[in-house]
Write an enzyme that holds these catalytic residues in place. Structure first.
Site, PDB file in Angstrom:
ATOM      1  N   LEU A  65       0.837  -1.200   0.000  1.00 43.57           N
ATOM      2  CA  LEU A  65       0.000   0.000   0.000  1.00 43.57           C
ATOM      3  C   LEU A  65       0.877   1.257   0.000  1.00 43.57           C
ATOM      4  CD1 LEU A  65      -2.523  -1.327   2.683  1.00 43.57           C
ATOM      5  CD2 LEU A  65      -2.817  -1.303   0.194  1.00 43.57           C
ATOM      6  N   THR A  95       6.314   0.919   2.089  1.00 42.87           N
ATOM      7  CA  THR A  95       7.299   1.740   2.809  1.00 42.87           C
ATOM      8  C   THR A  95       6.528   2.706   3.691  1.00 42.87           C
ATOM      9  OG1 THR A  95       8.802   1.639   0.921  1.00 42.87           O
ATOM     10  CG2 THR A  95       9.246   3.328   2.577  1.00 42.87           C
ATOM     11  N   LYS A 170      15.150   0.917   4.899  1.00 36.82           N
ATOM     12  CA  LYS A 170      14.568   1.317   3.610  1.00 36.82           C
ATOM     13  C   LYS A 170      14.551   2.851   3.461  1.00 36.82           C
ATOM     14  CE  LYS A 170      11.890   1.535  -0.063  1.00 36.82           C
ATOM     15  NZ  LYS A 170      12.450   1.431  -1.393  1.00 36.82           N
TER      16      LYS A 170
HETATM   17  P1  NAD Z   1       0.728   2.684  -6.171  1.00 34.92           P
HETATM   18  O1  NAD Z   1       0.112   3.956  -5.742  1.00 34.92           O
HETATM   19  O2  NAD Z   1       1.021   2.438  -7.611  1.00 34.92           O
HETATM   20  O3  NAD Z   1      -0.168   1.436  -5.661  1.00 34.92           O
HETATM   21  C1  NAD Z   1      -0.802   1.373  -4.415  1.00 34.92           C
HETATM   22  C2  NAD Z   1      -2.079   0.559  -4.606  1.00 34.92           C
HETATM   23  O4  NAD Z   1      -2.705   0.371  -3.313  1.00 34.92           O
HETATM   24  C3  NAD Z   1      -3.115   1.239  -5.505  1.00 34.92           C
HETATM   25  O5  NAD Z   1      -3.489   0.361  -6.555  1.00 34.92           O
HETATM   26  C4  NAD Z   1      -4.276   1.533  -4.554  1.00 34.92           C
HETATM   27  O6  NAD Z   1      -5.544   1.471  -5.181  1.00 34.92           O
HETATM   28  C5  NAD Z   1      -4.102   0.446  -3.520  1.00 34.92           C
HETATM   29  N1  NAD Z   1      -4.757   0.686  -2.225  1.00 34.92           N
HETATM   30  C6  NAD Z   1      -4.670   1.781  -1.419  1.00 34.92           C
HETATM   31  N2  NAD Z   1      -5.411   1.603  -0.309  1.00 34.92           N
HETATM   32  C7  NAD Z   1      -5.957   0.366  -0.403  1.00 34.92           C
HETATM   33  C8  NAD Z   1      -6.832  -0.398   0.424  1.00 34.92           C
HETATM   34  N3  NAD Z   1      -7.266   0.066   1.597  1.00 34.92           N
HETATM   35  N4  NAD Z   1      -7.203  -1.627   0.016  1.00 34.92           N
HETATM   36  C9  NAD Z   1      -6.769  -2.122  -1.177  1.00 34.92           C
HETATM   37  N5  NAD Z   1      -5.942  -1.455  -2.013  1.00 34.92           N
HETATM   38  C10 NAD Z   1      -5.553  -0.221  -1.625  1.00 34.92           C
HETATM   39  O7  NAD Z   1       2.075   2.545  -5.297  1.00 34.92           O
HETATM   40  P2  NAD Z   1       3.361   1.644  -5.641  1.00 34.92           P
HETATM   41  O8  NAD Z   1       4.277   2.412  -6.531  1.00 34.92           O
HETATM   42  O9  NAD Z   1       2.920   0.269  -5.989  1.00 34.92           O
HETATM   43  O10 NAD Z   1       4.051   1.636  -4.179  1.00 34.92           O
HETATM   44  C11 NAD Z   1       3.541   0.879  -3.085  1.00 34.92           C
HETATM   45  C12 NAD Z   1       4.509   0.983  -1.934  1.00 34.92           C
HETATM   46  O11 NAD Z   1       5.806   0.494  -2.355  1.00 34.92           O
HETATM   47  C13 NAD Z   1       4.744   2.422  -1.440  1.00 34.92           C
HETATM   48  O12 NAD Z   1       4.880   2.420  -0.043  1.00 34.92           O
HETATM   49  C14 NAD Z   1       6.060   2.817  -2.117  1.00 34.92           C
HETATM   50  O13 NAD Z   1       6.745   3.819  -1.390  1.00 34.92           O
HETATM   51  C15 NAD Z   1       6.792   1.496  -2.141  1.00 34.92           C
HETATM   52  N6  NAD Z   1       7.784   1.319  -3.219  1.00 34.92           N
HETATM   53  C16 NAD Z   1       7.520   1.693  -4.501  1.00 34.92           C
HETATM   54  C17 NAD Z   1       8.479   1.500  -5.489  1.00 34.92           C
HETATM   55  C18 NAD Z   1       8.229   1.900  -6.924  1.00 34.92           C
HETATM   56  O14 NAD Z   1       9.209   1.893  -7.725  1.00 34.92           O
HETATM   57  N7  NAD Z   1       7.007   2.217  -7.332  1.00 34.92           N
HETATM   58  C19 NAD Z   1       9.715   0.914  -5.175  1.00 34.92           C
HETATM   59  C20 NAD Z   1       9.941   0.498  -3.857  1.00 34.92           C
HETATM   60  C21 NAD Z   1       8.973   0.711  -2.889  1.00 34.92           C
END
Ligand code: NAD
Length: 297
Positions: A65, A95, A170
């Protein structure tokens, strides 16, 4: 093989869940966005109508999330923990603030639910390739149970310490990433302003002492790397607002520990300015446009 509930199918969660399916696990998925769920059901996952329905009867629950409020909101305020059977392993890969991770882990432990924080590094490319780095906080026995599942999504698994320690490590990594992406952008913009070709300059830096993850895998200048978000209009990838969140977490950790992070704070302000200019949802490498108006032309 395990039965796994996967909640949060965004830029990272979707490719991670796909790798669990490919490895032969029975995966039940849920996201608030229906289109995100469809990608997974097309690949063989079972869709659940809610997070509560997703966790019913599974052996492992994984969440991916955006931020602390989503994780605390789901597990504590919504009380998803109350619907998870005792003994089910919970892995949160988001994160989030170390304190939020500790709070949720303590509530889980009180219900007899082993939980680890397992934030990842490696970006969407690493998520798709199954080469993520997992940075884990929590009990050794819970990590031992999680390891075979994490190995289907990643290549390196580190145990940073007790609950919340994965998040601390992280956050340190991402503060450095934010700084180096801004620094790489600054260097490339300087070279281009002095008539260098960004590709030639990037090739030089990639084999010289300024090389880093951005110059090797995630160049911020459009057209330099075909598969980088910069060459796809900064779509997908790791959002500016997510980087801003992580730099905010670094600032909080620094305040708590009286650590000095001048470059981290400067980077946080640069990403805040960039977000305020309307780029919050673009990939974080778009920070290059703060330095060079013509980078995306
Ligand atoms: P994103 O915004 O693309 O995806 C998050 C998803 O969570 C969305 O599809 C949203 O609809 C869903 N969501 C939110 N609340 C919800 C709930 N209550 N129930 C069900 N689904 C719910 O984000 P992301 O890029 O996938 O990143 C996710 C996490 O990973 C973050 O904490 C980010 O910091 C970390 N992260 C991201 C990357 C990257 O390159 N994108 C790399 C490492 C870490």
């Amino acid at each position: 093989m395990s039965s796994i509930a996967f909640i949060g199918l965004g830029n990272m969660g979707a490719p991670m869940a796909l790798n669990l399916l490919k490895a032969g696990h029975a995966v039940t998925v849920f996201d608030l966005v229906p289109a995100a769920v469809k990608t997974l059901t097309d690949a063989g996952a079972r869709a659940a109508a809610s997070a509560d329905a997703a966790v019913a009867g599974v052996e492992v629950v994984i969440t991916m999330l955006p931020a602390s409020r989503h994780v605390e909101g789901l597990y504590l305020e919504h009380d998803l923990l109350g619907k998870i059977a005792t003994g089910t392993l919970v892995i949160d890969c988001s994160t989030i603030a170390p304190d939020a991770a500790r709070k949720v882990a303590a509530a889980a432990e009180a219900r007899g639910i082993p939980m680890i924080d397992a934030p990842v590094s490696g970006g969407t490319g690493g998520a798709a390739a199954g080469t993520l780095t997992f940075i884990v906080g929590g009990p050794e026995q819970a990590l031992a149970r999680a390891r075979p599942v994490l190995e289907n999504m990643g290549k390196n698994i580190f145990h940073a310490g007790a609950a919340g320690a994965g998040q601390v490590a992280k956050i340190c990594n991402n503060m450095l990433l934010g700084i180096l992406m801004a620094g790489t952008s600054e260097a490339l913009a300087l070279g281009v302003a002095n008539d260098l070709d960004p590709k030639v300059l990037s090739d030089i830096i990639a084999k010289s002492s300024g090389r880093n993850w951005a110059t090797e895998l995630y160049n911020p200048w459009p057209g330099v790397m075909e598969h980088a978000p910069a060459s796809k209009g900064y779509a997908g990838g790791f959002g500016v607002d997510l980087m801003l969140k992580d730099l905010g977490l670094a600032a909080e950790a620094a305040l708590d520990s009286r650590a000095s992070i001048p470059l981290g704070e400067l980077a946080r302000n640069l990403y805040a300015l960039h977000s305020k200019g309307g780029s919050g949802r673009l990939d974080f490498s778009s920070i290059v446009n703060l330095y060079a108006d013509d980078a995306s032309r």
